[in-house]
Design a protein around this motif. Structure first.
Motif, short mmCIF file in Angstrom:
data_model
loop_
_atom_site.label_atom_id
_atom_site.label_comp_id
_atom_site.label_asym_id
_atom_site.label_seq_id
_atom_site.Cartn_x
_atom_site.Cartn_y
_atom_site.Cartn_z
N ARG A 10 30.54 34.70 43.35
CA ARG A 10 30.90 36.11 43.12
C ARG A 10 29.64 36.95 42.99
NH1 ARG A 10 31.00 38.99 38.72
NH2 ARG A 10 31.02 37.23 37.27
N HIS A 13 27.66 37.48 46.18
CA HIS A 13 28.30 38.43 47.10
C HIS A 13 28.41 39.84 46.49
CE1 HIS A 13 29.48 34.69 49.09
NE2 HIS A 13 29.68 35.44 50.16
N ASP A 14 27.83 40.01 45.31
CA ASP A 14 27.85 41.31 44.61
C ASP A 14 29.26 41.84 44.35
OD1 ASP A 14 25.03 41.48 44.37
OD2 ASP A 14 24.89 42.25 46.41
N TYR A 15 30.17 40.94 43.99
CA TYR A 15 31.53 41.33 43.63
C TYR A 15 31.67 41.33 42.11
CZ TYR A 15 33.12 40.31 48.44
OH TYR A 15 33.30 40.30 49.79
N THR A 16 32.54 42.19 41.63
CA THR A 16 32.92 42.15 40.21
C THR A 16 34.13 41.23 40.07
OG1 THR A 16 34.47 43.99 40.39
CG2 THR A 16 32.16 44.55 39.89
N GLN A 17 34.41 40.84 38.86
CA GLN A 17 35.62 40.04 38.61
C GLN A 17 36.86 40.82 39.04
OE1 GLN A 17 35.46 38.98 34.45
NE2 GLN A 17 34.25 37.13 34.89
N GLN A 19 37.12 43.06 41.44
CA GLN A 19 37.23 43.07 42.90
C GLN A 19 37.81 41.75 43.42
OE1 GLN A 19 33.06 44.09 43.51
NE2 GLN A 19 33.68 45.97 44.59
N ILE A 20 37.31 40.64 42.89
CA ILE A 20 37.84 39.34 43.31
C ILE A 20 39.30 39.21 42.92
CG2 ILE A 20 37.69 36.83 42.98
CD1 ILE A 20 35.52 37.90 44.79
N MET A 23 41.35 40.91 45.42
CA MET A 23 41.36 40.19 46.70
C MET A 23 42.33 39.01 46.68
SD MET A 23 37.40 39.89 47.76
CE MET A 23 36.30 41.25 47.57
N GLN A 28 41.94 40.91 36.57
CA GLN A 28 40.54 40.59 36.24
C GLN A 28 40.51 39.59 35.10
OE1 GLN A 28 39.00 41.79 33.10
NE2 GLN A 28 37.24 40.50 33.59
N TYR A 53 35.46 33.23 50.24
CA TYR A 53 34.05 32.88 50.37
C TYR A 53 33.73 32.02 51.58
CZ TYR A 53 33.66 34.65 45.61
OH TYR A 53 33.67 35.45 44.49
#
Length: 71
Positions: A10, A13-17, A19-20, A23, A28, A53
């Motif tokens: 995470r 890939h510069d994602y926040t919790q 954002q994941i 997805m 969160q 990923y």
């Protein structure tokens, strides 16, 4: 079991919790539980993370250091 790899992926890939979570269709908070190891990742969530990923399940579970999916 703490799932260090999903946090590393995470962050790489510069994602926040949050954002994941969006997805893979969870909150969160639920994602944070998986990342911290407070909850075991169920197969359908593990599968969604593999898709996000593009890595293998074995890589996420730290059974290998090779992120490639066996095709």
């Amino acid at each position: 079991m703490k799932y260090k790899r999903i946090r590393d992926l995470r962050e790489d890939h510069d994602y926040t919790q949050s954002q994941i979570g969006k997805m893979i269709n969870i909150t969160q908070r639920n994602y944070a539980y998986y990342e911290s190891g407070e909850h075991i990742i169920p197969p359908h969530i593990l599968s969604a993370l593999v898709d996000v990923y593009d890595v293998s399940v074995d890589y996420i579970l730290e059974r290998t250091d090779n992120p490639e999916i066996n095709k």
